[in-house]
Design a protein around this motif. Structure first.
Motif, PDB file in Angstrom:
ATOM      1  N   PHE A  55       0.828  -1.199   0.000  1.00 22.19           N
ATOM      2  CA  PHE A  55       0.000   0.000   0.000  1.00 22.19           C
ATOM      3  C   PHE A  55       0.867   1.255   0.000  1.00 22.19           C
ATOM      4  N   ASP A  56       1.947   1.272   0.789  1.00 21.28           N
ATOM      5  CA  ASP A  56       2.887   2.395   0.793  1.00 21.28           C
ATOM      6  C   ASP A  56       3.366   2.691  -0.627  1.00 21.28           C
ATOM      7  N   SER A  57       3.811   1.659  -1.307  1.00 22.29           N
ATOM      8  CA  SER A  57       4.364   1.825  -2.654  1.00 22.29           C
ATOM      9  C   SER A  57       3.305   2.302  -3.630  1.00 22.29           C
ATOM     10  N   ALA A  58       2.087   1.748  -3.484  1.00 20.86           N
ATOM     11  CA  ALA A  58       1.003   2.142  -4.390  1.00 20.86           C
ATOM     12  C   ALA A  58       0.648   3.614  -4.219  1.00 20.86           C
ATOM     13  N   VAL A  59       0.557   4.063  -2.958  1.00 23.06           N
ATOM     14  CA  VAL A  59       0.232   5.467  -2.697  1.00 23.06           C
ATOM     15  C   VAL A  59       1.303   6.383  -3.284  1.00 23.06           C
ATOM     16  N   ALA A  60       2.575   6.093  -3.016  1.00 17.16           N
ATOM     17  CA  ALA A  60       3.667   6.933  -3.511  1.00 17.16           C
ATOM     18  C   ALA A  60       3.669   6.982  -5.034  1.00 17.16           C
ATOM     19  N   SER A  61       3.473   5.835  -5.682  1.00 24.87           N
ATOM     20  CA  SER A  61       3.513   5.773  -7.146  1.00 24.87           C
ATOM     21  C   SER A  61       2.334   6.494  -7.780  1.00 24.87           C
TER      22      SER A  61
ATOM     23  N   ILE B  45      -7.544  18.170  -9.270  1.00 24.74           N
ATOM     24  CA  ILE B  45      -6.094  18.051  -9.439  1.00 24.74           C
ATOM     25  C   ILE B  45      -5.654  18.767 -10.717  1.00 24.74           C
ATOM     26  N   ARG B  46      -6.423  18.630 -11.784  1.00 23.65           N
ATOM     27  CA  ARG B  46      -6.082  19.313 -13.041  1.00 23.65           C
ATOM     28  C   ARG B  46      -6.021  20.825 -12.824  1.00 23.65           C
ATOM     29  N   GLU B  47      -6.999  21.361 -12.101  1.00 24.10           N
ATOM     30  CA  GLU B  47      -7.044  22.804 -11.862  1.00 24.10           C
ATOM     31  C   GLU B  47      -5.891  23.258 -10.980  1.00 24.10           C
ATOM     32  N   VAL B  48      -5.560  22.458  -9.975  1.00 25.59           N
ATOM     33  CA  VAL B  48      -4.431  22.788  -9.111  1.00 25.59           C
ATOM     34  C   VAL B  48      -3.137  22.784  -9.910  1.00 25.59           C
ATOM     35  N   ARG B  49      -2.958  21.767 -10.738  1.00 22.97           N
ATOM     36  CA  ARG B  49      -1.717  21.656 -11.507  1.00 22.97           C
ATOM     37  C   ARG B  49      -1.598  22.738 -12.579  1.00 22.97           C
ATOM     38  N   GLN B  50      -2.721  23.200 -13.100  1.00 26.96           N
ATOM     39  CA  GLN B  50      -2.669  24.299 -14.068  1.00 26.96           C
ATOM     40  C   GLN B  50      -2.152  25.568 -13.403  1.00 26.96           C
ATOM     41  N   ALA B  51      -2.545  25.787 -12.147  1.00 23.27           N
ATOM     42  CA  ALA B  51      -2.115  26.981 -11.415  1.00 23.27           C
ATOM     43  C   ALA B  51      -0.739  26.811 -10.794  1.00 23.27           C
ATOM     44  N   PHE B  52      -0.394  25.572 -10.431  1.00 20.03           N
ATOM     45  CA  PHE B  52       0.901  25.264  -9.801  1.00 20.03           C
ATOM     46  C   PHE B  52       1.582  24.168 -10.631  1.00 20.03           C
ATOM     47  N   PRO B  53       2.073  24.502 -11.821  1.00 21.09           N
ATOM     48  CA  PRO B  53       2.559  23.479 -12.759  1.00 21.09           C
ATOM     49  C   PRO B  53       3.769  22.688 -12.274  1.00 21.09           C
ATOM     50  N   ASP B  54       4.525  23.224 -11.319  1.00 17.51           N
ATOM     51  CA  ASP B  54       5.688  22.498 -10.809  1.00 17.51           C
ATOM     52  C   ASP B  54       5.390  21.803  -9.488  1.00 17.51           C
ATOM     53  N   LEU B  55       4.101  21.577  -9.210  1.00 17.92           N
ATOM     54  CA  LEU B  55       3.703  20.963  -7.955  1.00 17.92           C
ATOM     55  C   LEU B  55       4.405  19.622  -7.754  1.00 17.92           C
ATOM     56  N   ALA B  56       4.936  19.418  -6.571  1.00 25.73           N
ATOM     57  CA  ALA B  56       5.587  18.161  -6.220  1.00 25.73           C
ATOM     58  C   ALA B  56       5.130  17.749  -4.829  1.00 25.73           C
ATOM     59  N   THR B  57       4.738  16.491  -4.672  1.00 21.17           N
ATOM     60  CA  THR B  57       4.199  15.988  -3.417  1.00 21.17           C
ATOM     61  C   THR B  57       5.071  14.863  -2.879  1.00 21.17           C
ATOM     62  N   THR B  58       5.380  14.935  -1.604  1.00 25.56           N
ATOM     63  CA  THR B  58       6.141  13.898  -0.925  1.00 25.56           C
ATOM     64  C   THR B  58       5.237  13.212   0.089  1.00 25.56           C
ATOM     65  N   VAL B  59       5.125  11.896   0.012  1.00 30.95           N
ATOM     66  CA  VAL B  59       4.391  11.123   1.012  1.00 30.95           C
ATOM     67  C   VAL B  59       5.337  10.915   2.190  1.00 30.95           C
ATOM     68  N   ASP B  60       5.064  11.592   3.300  1.00 32.83           N
ATOM     69  CA  ASP B  60       5.964  11.560   4.450  1.00 32.83           C
ATOM     70  C   ASP B  60       5.841  10.262   5.255  1.00 32.83           C
TER      71      ASP B  60
ATOM     72  N   VAL C  75       4.953  28.012  -2.587  1.00 27.53           N
ATOM     73  CA  VAL C  75       4.100  27.646  -1.468  1.00 27.53           C
ATOM     74  C   VAL C  75       4.430  26.233  -1.012  1.00 27.53           C
ATOM     75  N   GLN C  76       4.306  26.000   0.279  1.00 25.96           N
ATOM     76  CA  GLN C  76       4.414  24.659   0.832  1.00 25.96           C
ATOM     77  C   GLN C  76       3.208  24.419   1.728  1.00 25.96           C
ATOM     78  N   THR C  77       2.560  23.288   1.549  1.00 28.54           N
ATOM     79  CA  THR C  77       1.372  22.976   2.328  1.00 28.54           C
ATOM     80  C   THR C  77       1.424  21.515   2.746  1.00 28.54           C
ATOM     81  N   ARG C  78       0.833  21.219   3.884  1.00 31.22           N
ATOM     82  CA  ARG C  78       0.851  19.860   4.418  1.00 31.22           C
ATOM     83  C   ARG C  78      -0.562  19.409   4.759  1.00 31.22           C
ATOM     84  N   GLY C  79      -0.766  18.091   4.756  1.00 27.99           N
ATOM     85  CA  GLY C  79      -2.064  17.564   5.113  1.00 27.99           C
ATOM     86  C   GLY C  79      -1.988  16.097   5.470  1.00 27.99           C
ATOM     87  N   SER C  80      -3.125  15.566   5.871  1.00 31.58           N
ATOM     88  CA  SER C  80      -3.218  14.139   6.182  1.00 31.58           C
ATOM     89  C   SER C  80      -4.559  13.609   5.699  1.00 31.58           C
ATOM     90  N   ASN C  81      -4.550  12.394   5.207  1.00 34.07           N
ATOM     91  CA  ASN C  81      -5.741  11.727   4.695  1.00 34.07           C
ATOM     92  C   ASN C  81      -5.983  10.460   5.517  1.00 34.07           C
TER      93      ASN C  81
END
Length: 315
Positions: A5-11, A53-68, A101-107
């Motif tokens: 599951f870890d690998s699936a989420v990250a990928s 997600i499409r709308e977010v990426r259009q506004a933040f095209p270099d968005l990068a997410t790290t699963v902590d 910008v840097q933002t954090r969250g939890s699901n």
């Protein structure tokens, strides 16, 4: 199970959020997937999340997410993550700021056969604006006790009545100015107020459809000019849609470059500290850094007409 599951989420998250390959989410979610925002209570389907997600990426095209971290407990899991990106295009009515910008969250997820069936998140896309220092006036726009934002004036005064009410308020006349590169910009505004003297804070309310709005939003400073009774032509110019409102306007730059209009009753330059989104307008809260006052009497505005304050009789 944990490692799979870890690998699936990250990928899948890297594909969807970092590269915009939102179809990848279908491998991780069940057909009846639902996503619930803990803050707003709103829910969305997988298709709605993909569009978000499409709308977010259009506004933040270099968005990068790290699963902590991913913590799995049977058919439930918690995912903790961090995202960074640069605001390059208009997003939720906010012009691009070019800020990082840097933002954090939890699901918190419930799984079925190893796939996510329901997801409760502490974050929604408006948090990106909050992380940029741009806040929405949600409480002011919500129905009392519900937290639900409404768009109409149902059960409230008719909009035309509100316009008539506002026109009865007597104000001064200001021109709010800034620069876009080397080009001066400005517009006439009567929604100005002093917030406090210590520290010296002022506010102006700017309509988002104004041609000056994008430049103001991207600026660090602005000028506020209280027009004098000799500047009727100036207010007409800055209330118009003229392409170059400064073509026949004399002005000088404040310490941080904001245009201050010659002949004004008073003028100040202020640093923009907060931007509050309020439907059709943005409220700018600013800290005054420079002020000038002259002996020229100010212009007065009420119900669509301008008056010379020197002719007013004291009560």
């Amino acid at each position: 199970m944990q490692q799979t599951f870890d690998s699936a989420v990250a990928s899948v998250w890297a594909a969807a959020w970092d590269r915009g390959e939102v179809e990848a989410l279908e491998a991780l979610a069940t057909p009846d997937y639902i996503r619930i925002s803990k803050g707003s209570g709103k829910s969305m389907s997988l298709e709605q999340l993909q569009q978000d997600i499409r709308e977010v990426r259009q506004a933040f095209p270099d968005l990068a997410t790290t699963v902590d971290a991913v913590v799995v407990d049977g058919d439930t899991a918690a995912i903790f993550w961090t995202s960074t990106g640069t605001h390059r295009a208009s997003f939720m009515g906010v012009p691009p700021t070019g800020r990082r910008v840097q933002t954090r969250g939890s699901n918190f997820v419930t799984m079925e056969s190893g796939r996510i069936k329901q997801e409760t998140v502490t974050w929604d896309s408006s948090e990106l604006l909050g992380s940029l220092g741009i806040r929405h006036l949600g409480d002011a726009l919500a129905e009392a006790g519900t937290g639900v934002v409404v768009d109409s004036l149902s059960g409230e005064p008719d909009p035309e009545i509100m316009k008539t009410f506002n026109r009865q308020f007597v104000t001064g006349v200001t021109v709010v100015t800034t620069t876009e590169g080397e080009t001066p910009k400005g517009l006439a505004v009567n929604a100005y107020a002093s917030v406090s003297l210590e520290p010296p804070l002022v506010m102006v309310c700017i309509q988002k459809t104004s041609s000056t709005y994008p430049a103001l939003f991207a600026s660090t400073h602005l000028g506020i000019n209280i027009l004098s009774n000799r500047q009727q032509g100036t207010v007409s110019t800055f209330a118009s849609k003229a392409a170059d409102k400064f073509a026949e306007t004399d002005w000088h730059a404040g310490p941080n470059g904001s245009p201050l209009l010659d002949g004004s009753s008073a003028a100040l330059e202020a640093e923009i500290r907060e931007r509050f989104q309020a439907k059709t307008h943005t409220i700018f809260i600013c800290r005054v850094r420079h002020a000038e006052v002259t002996d020229a009497a100010p212009m007065v505005y009420q119900a669509g007409r301008f008056y010379d304050s020197e002719g007013l009789s004291p009560l």
